[in-house]
Scaffold this motif. Structure first.
Motif, PDB file in Angstrom:
ATOM      1  N   ALA A  42       7.778   1.226  -4.162  1.00  0.00           N
ATOM      2  CA  ALA A  42       7.154   2.014  -5.234  1.00  0.00           C
ATOM      3  C   ALA A  42       5.835   2.578  -4.705  1.00  0.00           C
ATOM      4  N   PRO A  43       5.891   3.532  -3.782  1.00  0.00           N
ATOM      5  CA  PRO A  43       4.675   4.053  -3.139  1.00  0.00           C
ATOM      6  C   PRO A  43       3.789   4.805  -4.123  1.00  0.00           C
ATOM      7  N   LYS A  44       2.488   4.537  -4.055  1.00  0.00           N
ATOM      8  CA  LYS A  44       1.544   5.182  -4.966  1.00  0.00           C
ATOM      9  C   LYS A  44       0.436   5.867  -4.172  1.00  0.00           C
ATOM     10  N   GLY A  45      -0.715   5.184  -3.983  1.00  0.00           N
ATOM     11  CA  GLY A  45      -1.848   5.811  -3.324  1.00  0.00           C
ATOM     12  C   GLY A  45      -1.560   6.209  -1.890  1.00  0.00           C
ATOM     13  N   LEU A  46      -2.185   7.315  -1.451  1.00  0.00           N
ATOM     14  CA  LEU A  46      -2.027   7.839  -0.103  1.00  0.00           C
ATOM     15  C   LEU A  46      -3.395   8.115   0.505  1.00  0.00           C
ATOM     16  N   ALA A  47      -3.523   7.865   1.797  1.00  0.00           N
ATOM     17  CA  ALA A  47      -4.744   8.232   2.518  1.00  0.00           C
ATOM     18  C   ALA A  47      -4.393   8.449   3.976  1.00  0.00           C
ATOM     19  N   LEU A  48      -5.052   9.429   4.582  1.00  0.00           N
ATOM     20  CA  LEU A  48      -4.792   9.781   5.974  1.00  0.00           C
ATOM     21  C   LEU A  48      -5.944   9.291   6.837  1.00  0.00           C
ATOM     22  N   ALA A  49      -5.606   8.555   7.909  1.00  0.00           N
ATOM     23  CA  ALA A  49      -6.608   8.078   8.864  1.00  0.00           C
ATOM     24  C   ALA A  49      -6.096   8.402  10.262  1.00  0.00           C
ATOM     25  N   GLY A  50      -6.622   9.458  10.844  1.00  0.00           N
ATOM     26  CA  GLY A  50      -6.142   9.887  12.154  1.00  0.00           C
ATOM     27  C   GLY A  50      -4.684  10.316  12.077  1.00  0.00           C
ATOM     28  N   ALA A  51      -3.867   9.722  12.931  1.00  0.00           N
ATOM     29  CA  ALA A  51      -2.440  10.061  12.986  1.00  0.00           C
ATOM     30  C   ALA A  51      -1.600   9.177  12.081  1.00  0.00           C
ATOM     31  N   ARG A  52      -2.246   8.414  11.210  1.00  0.00           N
ATOM     32  CA  ARG A  52      -1.520   7.482  10.351  1.00  0.00           C
ATOM     33  C   ARG A  52      -1.720   7.828   8.873  1.00  0.00           C
ATOM     34  N   LEU A  53      -0.624   7.743   8.134  1.00  0.00           N
ATOM     35  CA  LEU A  53      -0.643   7.880   6.688  1.00  0.00           C
ATOM     36  C   LEU A  53      -0.506   6.482   6.107  1.00  0.00           C
ATOM     37  N   PHE A  54      -1.488   6.069   5.300  1.00  0.00           N
ATOM     38  CA  PHE A  54      -1.457   4.746   4.677  1.00  0.00           C
ATOM     39  C   PHE A  54      -1.027   4.888   3.218  1.00  0.00           C
ATOM     40  N   VAL A  55      -0.101   4.015   2.803  1.00  0.00           N
ATOM     41  CA  VAL A  55       0.513   4.098   1.485  1.00  0.00           C
ATOM     42  C   VAL A  55       0.503   2.719   0.843  1.00  0.00           C
ATOM     43  N   SER A  56       0.045   2.629  -0.414  1.00  0.00           N
ATOM     44  CA  SER A  56       0.149   1.357  -1.130  1.00  0.00           C
ATOM     45  C   SER A  56       1.573   1.204  -1.629  1.00  0.00           C
ATOM     46  N   ASP A  57       2.133  -0.005  -1.485  1.00  0.00           N
ATOM     47  CA  ASP A  57       3.536  -0.229  -1.854  1.00  0.00           C
ATOM     48  C   ASP A  57       3.684  -1.609  -2.486  1.00  0.00           C
ATOM     49  N   VAL A  58       3.253  -1.731  -3.723  1.00  0.00           N
ATOM     50  CA  VAL A  58       3.325  -2.924  -4.569  1.00  0.00           C
ATOM     51  C   VAL A  58       2.412  -4.039  -4.048  1.00  0.00           C
ATOM     52  N   THR A  59       2.782  -4.705  -2.969  1.00  0.00           N
ATOM     53  CA  THR A  59       1.956  -5.796  -2.429  1.00  0.00           C
ATOM     54  C   THR A  59       1.655  -5.619  -0.940  1.00  0.00           C
ATOM     55  N   ALA A  60       1.934  -4.453  -0.399  1.00  0.00           N
ATOM     56  CA  ALA A  60       1.691  -4.208   1.028  1.00  0.00           C
ATOM     57  C   ALA A  60       1.079  -2.824   1.215  1.00  0.00           C
ATOM     58  N   LEU A  61       0.315  -2.690   2.287  1.00  0.00           N
ATOM     59  CA  LEU A  61      -0.213  -1.399   2.711  1.00  0.00           C
ATOM     60  C   LEU A  61       0.667  -0.939   3.869  1.00  0.00           C
ATOM     61  N   VAL A  62       1.387   0.154   3.659  1.00  0.00           N
ATOM     62  CA  VAL A  62       2.340   0.626   4.661  1.00  0.00           C
ATOM     63  C   VAL A  62       1.681   1.682   5.548  1.00  0.00           C
ATOM     64  N   GLU A  63       1.874   1.543   6.846  1.00  0.00           N
ATOM     65  CA  GLU A  63       1.314   2.464   7.820  1.00  0.00           C
ATOM     66  C   GLU A  63       2.453   3.336   8.365  1.00  0.00           C
ATOM     67  N   ILE A  64       2.324   4.644   8.202  1.00  0.00           N
ATOM     68  CA  ILE A  64       3.376   5.589   8.560  1.00  0.00           C
ATOM     69  C   ILE A  64       2.857   6.587   9.588  1.00  0.00           C
ATOM     70  N   ASP A  65       3.673   6.927  10.558  1.00  0.00           N
ATOM     71  CA  ASP A  65       3.331   7.978  11.513  1.00  0.00           C
ATOM     72  C   ASP A  65       3.255   9.294  10.742  1.00  0.00           C
ATOM     73  N   ALA A  66       2.081   9.929  10.736  1.00  0.00           N
ATOM     74  CA  ALA A  66       1.870  11.116   9.917  1.00  0.00           C
ATOM     75  C   ALA A  66       2.645  12.325  10.411  1.00  0.00           C
ATOM     76  N   GLY A  67       3.149  12.255  11.630  1.00  0.00           N
ATOM     77  CA  GLY A  67       3.911  13.374  12.166  1.00  0.00           C
ATOM     78  C   GLY A  67       5.398  13.252  11.956  1.00  0.00           C
ATOM     79  N   THR A  68       5.917  12.026  12.070  1.00  0.00           N
ATOM     80  CA  THR A  68       7.365  11.827  12.034  1.00  0.00           C
ATOM     81  C   THR A  68       7.883  11.217  10.740  1.00  0.00           C
TER      82      THR A  68
END
Length: 278
Positions: free
Chosen positions: A88-114
């Motif tokens: 259930a992804p909600k908040g988003l923030a970009l830090a360098g090449a990473r997109l950080f997403v809140s997901d209920v009880t975890a902070l998910v780190e995603i490659d912002a390009g792929t």
């Protein structure tokens, strides 16, 4: 000063005061359907498109249905399910090449390009992670609406950044130079000092406050779930600019790009844009 000059000066002064006190107005630009309970939107590093989080179900469900979309600045869906496998992804923030997403009880780190998930950072004791923001030094903050807490991801580890009773039902996060602006679903707009972590109430009575953006004159726009938009003045006085509760057109965690306000609408699963004018 001659009477004529004095009269002109008074008119100019009054005109300036009126301009400063004039409330913002919103003009609809576009509204795009086809999302699945969108919650947050942020621009990519180049400013050429938007990332939009889609809960695709209940806000606390762990069903793997959540995803991130890529959307053009004029509202066209470029890639509906760009990053998938989220709950259930909600908040988003970009830090360098990473997109950080809140997901209920975890902070998910995603490659912002792929769109590939790089890591899931569990937040110990988390109840309902909500908004995400990045500070000037690269620290990633995430709010926990269920626990009155703000957590921080920095240097490869998660730690508790702040816990306080005033943060009950915390929601939105907006970093500023000297302070962190916070909204809570207790109707509060708060400011947290970066150095002391002291909390200063800025406004109350904002209902289930969610998204927040700052305007150039030092005032704020604050969204309330499910469908009101407030203008909050420097003295804490609030005025409703938009009320879409009856239409069930929900306002979620919006952003301001220049004079465009981009608003994810959980219901009816659209993303909308308005031109903001003063």
């Amino acid at each position: 000063m001659p009477k004529t000059a004095l009269a002109i000066a008074c008119v100019l002064a009054l005109s300036g005061c009126a301009t400063q006190s004039r409330l913002p107005t919103l003009t609809p630009l576009w509204s795009t359907p086809g999302f699945a309970n969108p919650e947050s939107a942020i621009p990519d590093a180049t400013g050429e498109f938007l990332y939009v989080s889609n809960v695709a179900g209940e806000g606390d469900a762990r069903d793997g249905n959540g995803f991130i979309s890529r959307v053009s600045l004029d509202g066209a869906i470029l890639e509906r399910e760009w990053a998938t496998g989220l709950d259930a992804p909600k908040g988003l923030a970009l830090a360098g090449a990473r997109l950080f997403v809140s997901d209920v009880t975890a902070l998910v780190e995603i490659d912002a390009g792929t769109g590939r998930t790089v890591a899931r950072h569990a937040v110990e004791g988390a109840g309902f992670l909500n908004d995400v923001a990045v500070t000037a030094d690269g620290t990633v903050l995430v709010s926990d609406s269920a626990k009155a807490r703000i957590h921080a991801w920095r240097d490869g580890r998660m730690q508790l950044w702040l816990e306080h009773d005033l943060l009950r039902s915390i929601n939105g996060l907006l970093p500023e130079r000297e302070r962190l602006i916070v909204t809570t679903m207790q109707g509060r707009l708060l400011a947290v000092d970066w150095n002391t972590r002291a909390i200063t109430p800025l406004a109350e009575g904002l209902g289930n406050a969610d998204g927040v953006v700052a305007l150039r004159d030092g005032t704020y726009l604050v969204g309330e779930w499910p469908g009101r938009l407030f203008h909050v003045a420097g003295d804490g006085a609030s005025t409703v600019l938009l009320d879409q509760r009856e239409a069930k057109h929900y306002l979620n965690d919006f952003i301001l790009l220049g004079d465009r306000l981009i608003v994810p609408n959980w219901e009816p699963s659209t993303v909308s844009a308005y031109r903001l004018q003063r």
